[in-house]
Scaffold this active site. Structure first.
Site, PDB file in Angstrom:
ATOM      1  N   HIS A  63      17.656  27.284  60.619  1.00 20.13           N
ATOM      2  CA  HIS A  63      18.230  27.728  61.781  1.00 20.13           C
ATOM      3  C   HIS A  63      19.423  28.933  61.377  1.00 20.13           C
ATOM      4  O   HIS A  63      19.938  29.751  62.217  1.00 20.13           O
ATOM      5  CB  HIS A  63      18.830  26.747  62.756  1.00 20.13           C
ATOM      6  CG  HIS A  63      17.925  26.194  63.688  1.00 20.13           C
ATOM      7  ND1 HIS A  63      18.157  25.867  64.943  1.00 20.13           N
ATOM      8  CD2 HIS A  63      16.614  25.936  63.741  1.00 20.13           C
ATOM      9  CE1 HIS A  63      17.033  25.521  65.690  1.00 20.13           C
ATOM     10  NE2 HIS A  63      16.032  25.482  64.612  1.00 20.13           N
ATOM     11  N   ASP A  64      20.068  28.440  60.043  1.00 17.06           N
ATOM     12  CA  ASP A  64      21.153  29.448  60.101  1.00 17.06           C
ATOM     13  C   ASP A  64      20.442  30.680  59.242  1.00 17.06           C
ATOM     14  O   ASP A  64      21.002  31.820  59.868  1.00 17.06           O
ATOM     15  CB  ASP A  64      21.836  28.833  58.419  1.00 17.06           C
ATOM     16  CG  ASP A  64      22.917  29.792  57.985  1.00 17.06           C
ATOM     17  OD1 ASP A  64      23.394  30.364  58.735  1.00 17.06           O
ATOM     18  OD2 ASP A  64      23.348  29.522  56.871  1.00 17.06           O
ATOM     19  N   GLY A  69      20.339  35.663  59.192  1.00 17.13           N
ATOM     20  CA  GLY A  69      20.554  35.739  57.736  1.00 17.13           C
ATOM     21  C   GLY A  69      21.139  34.296  57.235  1.00 17.13           C
ATOM     22  O   GLY A  69      21.981  33.606  58.098  1.00 17.13           O
ATOM     23  N   SER A  73      26.781  31.116  59.234  1.00 14.58           N
ATOM     24  CA  SER A  73      27.010  31.487  60.652  1.00 14.58           C
ATOM     25  C   SER A  73      26.786  30.117  61.704  1.00 14.58           C
ATOM     26  O   SER A  73      27.521  30.165  62.754  1.00 14.58           O
ATOM     27  CB  SER A  73      26.586  32.747  61.394  1.00 14.58           C
ATOM     28  OG  SER A  73      25.038  32.702  61.257  1.00 14.58           O
ATOM     29  N   HIS A 189       7.939  20.135  59.618  1.00 12.70           N
ATOM     30  CA  HIS A 189       7.718  19.161  60.570  1.00 12.70           C
ATOM     31  C   HIS A 189       6.978  17.877  60.016  1.00 12.70           C
ATOM     32  O   HIS A 189       6.369  16.995  60.786  1.00 12.70           O
ATOM     33  CB  HIS A 189       6.764  19.545  61.823  1.00 12.70           C
ATOM     34  CG  HIS A 189       7.794  20.391  62.646  1.00 12.70           C
ATOM     35  ND1 HIS A 189       7.504  21.029  63.783  1.00 12.70           N
ATOM     36  CD2 HIS A 189       9.246  20.915  62.251  1.00 12.70           C
ATOM     37  CE1 HIS A 189       8.699  21.937  64.399  1.00 12.70           C
ATOM     38  NE2 HIS A 189       9.669  21.654  63.412  1.00 12.70           N
ATOM     39  N   SER A 190       7.147  17.479  58.735  1.00 17.51           N
ATOM     40  CA  SER A 190       6.421  16.546  58.216  1.00 17.51           C
ATOM     41  C   SER A 190       7.647  15.358  58.102  1.00 17.51           C
ATOM     42  O   SER A 190       7.409  14.127  57.858  1.00 17.51           O
ATOM     43  CB  SER A 190       5.710  16.817  56.762  1.00 17.51           C
ATOM     44  OG  SER A 190       6.651  16.370  55.672  1.00 17.51           O
ATOM     45  N   THR A 232       4.158   8.934  58.495  1.00 18.92           N
ATOM     46  CA  THR A 232       5.076   8.748  57.386  1.00 18.92           C
ATOM     47  C   THR A 232       6.104   9.678  57.803  1.00 18.92           C
ATOM     48  O   THR A 232       6.485  10.536  57.126  1.00 18.92           O
ATOM     49  CB  THR A 232       4.457   9.137  56.161  1.00 18.92           C
ATOM     50  OG1 THR A 232       3.759  10.612  56.234  1.00 18.92           O
ATOM     51  CG2 THR A 232       3.585   8.367  55.583  1.00 18.92           C
ATOM     52  N   ASP A 237       5.150  15.632  53.267  1.00 19.46           N
ATOM     53  CA  ASP A 237       3.697  15.547  52.845  1.00 19.46           C
ATOM     54  C   ASP A 237       2.799  16.446  53.792  1.00 19.46           C
ATOM     55  O   ASP A 237       3.343  17.053  54.602  1.00 19.46           O
ATOM     56  CB  ASP A 237       3.020  13.967  52.954  1.00 19.46           C
ATOM     57  CG  ASP A 237       3.247  13.327  54.414  1.00 19.46           C
ATOM     58  OD1 ASP A 237       3.463  14.176  55.306  1.00 19.46           O
ATOM     59  OD2 ASP A 237       3.183  12.212  54.525  1.00 19.46           O
TER      60      ASP A 237
HETATM   61  C1  HEM Z   1       8.089  27.979  65.578  1.00 21.27           C
HETATM   62  C2  HEM Z   1       8.979  27.301  64.805  1.00 21.27           C
HETATM   63  C3  HEM Z   1       9.539  25.886  65.000  1.00 21.27           C
HETATM   64  C4  HEM Z   1       9.943  25.502  66.399  1.00 21.27           C
HETATM   65  C5  HEM Z   1       9.704  26.065  67.601  1.00 21.27           C
HETATM   66  C6  HEM Z   1      10.682  24.365  65.967  1.00 21.27           C
HETATM   67  C7  HEM Z   1      11.177  23.545  66.907  1.00 21.27           C
HETATM   68  C8  HEM Z   1      11.747  22.045  66.515  1.00 21.27           C
HETATM   69  C9  HEM Z   1      12.207  21.259  67.405  1.00 21.27           C
HETATM   70  C10 HEM Z   1      12.300  21.447  68.960  1.00 21.27           C
HETATM   71  C11 HEM Z   1      12.524  20.273  66.829  1.00 21.27           C
HETATM   72  C12 HEM Z   1      13.370  19.048  67.364  1.00 21.27           C
HETATM   73  C13 HEM Z   1      14.925  19.075  67.197  1.00 21.27           C
HETATM   74  C14 HEM Z   1      15.641  17.934  67.716  1.00 21.27           C
HETATM   75  O1  HEM Z   1      15.229  17.256  68.740  1.00 21.27           O
HETATM   76  O2  HEM Z   1      16.565  17.512  67.080  1.00 21.27           O
HETATM   77  C15 HEM Z   1      12.324  20.469  65.372  1.00 21.27           C
HETATM   78  C16 HEM Z   1      12.788  19.539  64.522  1.00 21.27           C
HETATM   79  C17 HEM Z   1      12.708  19.758  63.059  1.00 21.27           C
HETATM   80  N1  HEM Z   1      12.454  21.138  62.375  1.00 21.27           N
HETATM   81 FE1  HEM Z   1      11.577  22.628  63.545  1.00 21.27          FE
HETATM   82  N2  HEM Z   1      10.835  24.265  64.526  1.00 21.27           N
HETATM   83  C18 HEM Z   1      10.179  25.234  63.995  1.00 21.27           C
HETATM   84  C19 HEM Z   1      10.230  25.614  62.758  1.00 21.27           C
HETATM   85  C20 HEM Z   1      10.462  24.816  61.665  1.00 21.27           C
HETATM   86  C21 HEM Z   1      10.804  25.071  60.292  1.00 21.27           C
HETATM   87  C22 HEM Z   1      10.360  26.443  59.807  1.00 21.27           C
HETATM   88  C23 HEM Z   1      11.129  24.104  59.626  1.00 21.27           C
HETATM   89  C24 HEM Z   1      11.783  24.293  57.952  1.00 21.27           C
HETATM   90  C25 HEM Z   1      11.241  24.655  57.232  1.00 21.27           C
HETATM   91  C26 HEM Z   1      11.643  23.236  60.593  1.00 21.27           C
HETATM   92  C27 HEM Z   1      12.299  21.976  60.424  1.00 21.27           C
HETATM   93  C28 HEM Z   1      12.353  21.088  61.134  1.00 21.27           C
HETATM   94  C29 HEM Z   1      13.054  19.710  60.869  1.00 21.27           C
HETATM   95  C30 HEM Z   1      13.256  19.171  59.345  1.00 21.27           C
HETATM   96  C31 HEM Z   1      13.192  19.132  62.024  1.00 21.27           C
HETATM   97  C32 HEM Z   1      13.814  17.569  62.069  1.00 21.27           C
HETATM   98  C33 HEM Z   1      15.062  17.680  62.382  1.00 21.27           C
HETATM   99  C34 HEM Z   1      16.003  16.228  62.382  1.00 21.27           C
HETATM  100  O3  HEM Z   1      15.244  15.202  62.285  1.00 21.27           O
HETATM  101  O4  HEM Z   1      17.115  16.118  62.413  1.00 21.27           O
HETATM  102  N3  HEM Z   1      11.199  23.834  61.834  1.00 21.27           N
HETATM  103  N4  HEM Z   1      11.836  21.595  65.259  1.00 21.27           N
END
Ligand code: HEM
Ligand code: NAG
Ligand code: NAG
Length: 395
Positions: A63-64, A69, A73, A189-190, A232, A237
């Site tokens: 998100h940063d 960039g 921020s 999202h793993s 998991t 993974d």
């Molecule tokens: C189309 C792209 C993406 C969308 C729409 C998306 C959306 C989301 C949403 C809605 C959540 C839930 C947030 C919450 O309820 O706190 C989430 C969690 C997460 N996303 Fe994504 N995401 C995307 C791409 C990515 C990318 C590229 C990464 C990292 C390389 C990422 C890493 C994560 C991680 C690690 C979580 C878990 C956060 C936590 O447990 O606090 N996401 N994402």
């Protein structure tokens, strides 16, 4: 003067800022040799107590870097007269700010005014990935911290029900190929969670059993954290591919990835060999971590990650938009608080302040408008509304 000499002078003038504008693995070798290790140790220490920190940091760097960039921020706390990225819908549930602040405080003791918050975010995410079993990748340092943080820049971050073609476009705009986007999503999202207010069960096809589980887990609990990878949840993974294809993922975007004609075949191939994406993920993370960095003399090295060194000066050029919020309430919005105003915000005063700010922020388009006595201060009735608003954002 000799034309060649003029050319040489112009050439040197043009090139020298670039030379200082480089990131480097050993950027702090002289000025703060232990910086990288201090960040790594602090993340590892927190991870022992709270493994979820890894996911929080990984999402934070995404998100940063995707909004204007990798310049920290995203860390700026909103002020009563100054919006910030933190308030944008997609950023509502970001976490890890308190650890970033802790690390920064330690670094300031050891080498004051040297290590940027943007470097802490980038290195911290890499450490989070490693600690959950993901790949290592180089994060050269020397980023500088931003002098701006506009809510508008983060409003366009991908939302949970973004259509796949739009997601592909958004990632392409930032320089990522389709395979890299998939690898980032799969790795990201793993691990970690999503809150129920981001879950839309019926927005895309879903496995009936999984739907039952999700419905009962989320029933009446908007802030409940649901693991993204239900098999998991704390391990990096390649479960993503099989889970998405089986429609067993809570976020709409992840189920759509298993259906779109461009992404589905790639997910299928990768689900047969779920470790094949790891090098692509590592490469894409390295790329993500250096998106549009500030270097050299640009920006600043913040003393405290949640505020500009000179908030007064910065606020003059920012969106002035709150006239009705009690400054005492705003004082509660420090970066080490739980989420400012997220549906899980502990302090009712903070939550209330955030609601007001949300309403005002939403009412203001474009930026740089000064709504003194703005009559359109909407208040949201309940946390649920925040969720709907997020989903209704510009997706
Ligand atoms: C189309 C792209 C993406 C969308 C729409 C998306 C959306 C989301 C949403 C809605 C959540 C839930 C947030 C919450 O309820 O706190 C989430 C969690 C997460 N996303 Fe994504 N995401 C995307 C791409 C990515 C990318 C590229 C990464 C990292 C390389 C990422 C890493 C994560 C991680 C690690 C979580 C878990 C956060 C936590 O447990 O606090 N996401 N994402
Ligand atoms: C639903 O929950 C049960 C009990 O926790 C679990 O055994 C099952 O695997 C889950 N089903 C799906 C599709 O996730
Ligand atoms: C910003 O505004 C304040 C007063 O509102 C003023 O004292 C300060 O000098 C201004 N800063 C800049 C950089 O213009």
């Amino acid at each position: 003067m000799d034309a060649r000499l003029v050319f040489l002078i112009l050439f040197l003038a043009a090139v020298s800022p670039l030379a200082s504008a480089q990131l480097a693995k050993d950027f702090y070798a002289k000025s703060c040799p232990d910086a990288e290790k201090m960040i790594a140790d602090a993340v590892a220490g927190r991870f022992k107590k709270d493994p979820h920190i890894a996911a929080a940091l990984l999402r934070l760097v995404f998100h940063d870097c995707f909004a204007n960039g990798c310049d920290a921020s995203v860390l700026i706390d909103p002020l009563s007269n100054q919006a910030s990225e933190k308030e944008a819908g997609p950023n509502v549930d970001l976490k890890g700010f308190d650890l970033i602040d802790e690390i920064k405080a330690e670094l300031e003791k050891k080498c004051p005014d040297v290590v940027s918050c943007a470097d802490i975010v980038a290195v911290g995410a890499r450490e989070g990935v490693r600690l959950t079993g993901g790949p290592d990748y180089d994060v050269p340092m020397g980023r500088r911290d931003s002098l701006v943080s506009n809510r508008e820049d983060a409003d366009n971050l991908p939302g949970p029900d973004i259509a796949v073609p739009k997601a592909i476009d958004e990632f392409a705009k930032q320089g990522f190929e389709l395979e890299e986007m998939i690898a980032l999503l799969a790795g990201g999202h793993s691990i970690g969670n999503c809150r129920c207010f981001f879950v839309e069960i019926d927005a895309a096809p879903i496995d009936p059993d999984f739907k039952k589980n999700l419905t009962s887990s989320c029933d009446g609990k908007e802030s409940e954290p649901i693991p993204l990878d239900s098999v998991t949840p704390n391990v990096f993974d390649g479960n993503y591919f099989a889970l998405s294809l089986a429609k067993k993922m809570p976020l709409t975007v992840d189920r759509l990835m298993g259906l779109d004609p461009r992404t589905e075949p790639i997910l299928k191939t990768l689900s047969d060999k779920p470790t094949d994406f790891i090098p692509t993920f590592a490469k894409a993370m390295a790329k993500l971590s250096v998106l549009k960095v500030l270097t050299g003399k640009d920006g600043e090295i913040r003393k405290s990650c949640g505020e500009f060194n000179n908030p007064q000066a910065a606020s003059n050029t920012s969106v002035i938009r709150i006239s009705s919020v009690d400054p005492d309430q705003m004082a509660g919005l420090s970066s080490s608080q739980p989420l400012p105003g997220g549906p899980a915000a502990a302090d009712p005063a903070v939550a209330e302040a955030k609601k007001i700010m949300d309403g005002v922020g939403a009412a203001i388009q474009p930026p740089n408008v000064v709504p003194v006595g703005d009559p359109v201060v909407k208040k949201e009735e309940e946390p649920k509304a925040a969720g709907h608003k997020l989903r209704g954002g510009p997706l």
